[in-house]
Write an enzyme that holds these catalytic residues in place. Structure first.
Site, PDB file in Angstrom:
ATOM      1  N   TYR A  25      -5.728   3.975   3.558  1.00  0.00           N
ATOM      2  CA  TYR A  25      -5.574   2.956   3.245  1.00  0.00           C
ATOM      3  C   TYR A  25      -5.464   2.652   4.951  1.00  0.00           C
ATOM      4  CZ  TYR A  25      -2.139  -0.630   2.954  1.00  0.00           C
ATOM      5  OH  TYR A  25      -0.974  -1.833   2.423  1.00  0.00           O
ATOM      6  N   GLU A  47       4.735  -4.539  -2.786  1.00  0.00           N
ATOM      7  CA  GLU A  47       5.604  -3.987  -2.011  1.00  0.00           C
ATOM      8  C   GLU A  47       6.763  -4.520  -2.634  1.00  0.00           C
ATOM      9  OE1 GLU A  47       5.022  -3.197   1.154  1.00  0.00           O
ATOM     10  OE2 GLU A  47       3.195  -3.914   1.996  1.00  0.00           O
ATOM     11  N   TRP A  55       4.961   4.628   0.101  1.00  0.00           N
ATOM     12  CA  TRP A  55       4.148   3.917  -0.837  1.00  0.00           C
ATOM     13  C   TRP A  55       2.613   4.823  -1.342  1.00  0.00           C
ATOM     14  CZ3 TRP A  55       3.118  -0.695  -1.479  1.00  0.00           C
ATOM     15  CH2 TRP A  55       2.001  -1.210  -0.516  1.00  0.00           C
TER      16      TRP A  55
END
Length: 186
Positions: A25, A47, A55
């Protein structure tokens, strides 16, 4: 945050260490501009779901989120009803948080409505910082506060200043990579 050197010898932002998913990522998406309404809606949605979680958890569930939310097609998600909320609450592939699921639907409807004022992508990009930003030195900025307020005025929810700062990093509204990171300036 410090730099770490990967097995490939490349320097990276420290948060990308320890997981191949985070590393990929970091190297291929984070800090790069995205284009199109669904890409921007996806990032806002993810988000919001990330709030209070790691995350990595969200990235691991990303394919299921894409399936659950119709590829983040705002027109489709905006029509979700109570039956869809119940279906999503039963979907172990995503984060099953009713408030966040309902927020995703609300934000899809707000995205559709925002088209009359130039669209989601335009609104987000209007809030890009005009000056240099010190990477990973803050969790909010005047721009993220202004973006949060603008989105809320348009009916969006779960778009606080910290979440919007993370979004601004993720979609490349400024370069979030640390000096010395191989992605800095790319």
């Amino acid at each position: 945050m410090e730099l770490v050197r990967g097995a490939d010898g490349l320097a990276r932002c420290g948060w990308a260490a320890g997981s191949p998913v985070l590393l990929a990522y970091h190297d291929t998406e984070w800090g790069r501009p995205v284009h199109g309404e669904s890409a921007h809606l996806e990032r806002i949605t993810l988000e919001a779901f990330q709030s209070g979680l790691s995350w990595l958890t969200i990235l691991n569930k990303r394919p299921a989120f894409r399936a659950a939310f119709a590829g983040f097609d705002a027109d489709v998600v905006a029509t979700y009803d109570d039956a869809d909320v119940a279906r999503l609450m039963g979907d172990a592939g995503i984060v099953r948080n009713r408030r966040k699921i309902e927020a995703a639907i609300t934000n899809a409807a707000a995205t559709v409505a925002l088209r009359a004022d130039g669209g989601l992508e335009q609104l987000l990009h209007q809030h890009a910082p005009v000056g240099p930003v010190e990477p990973q030195a803050a969790t909010t900025s005047p721009e993220s506060v202004a973006l949060s307020k603008a989105l809320k005025r348009h009916g969006f929810v779960f778009v606080g200043p910290t979440t919007m700062y993370a979004l601004m990093e993720a979609i490349g509204l400024f370069d979030p990579h640390l000096p010395g990171c191989h992605r800095r300036g790319a």
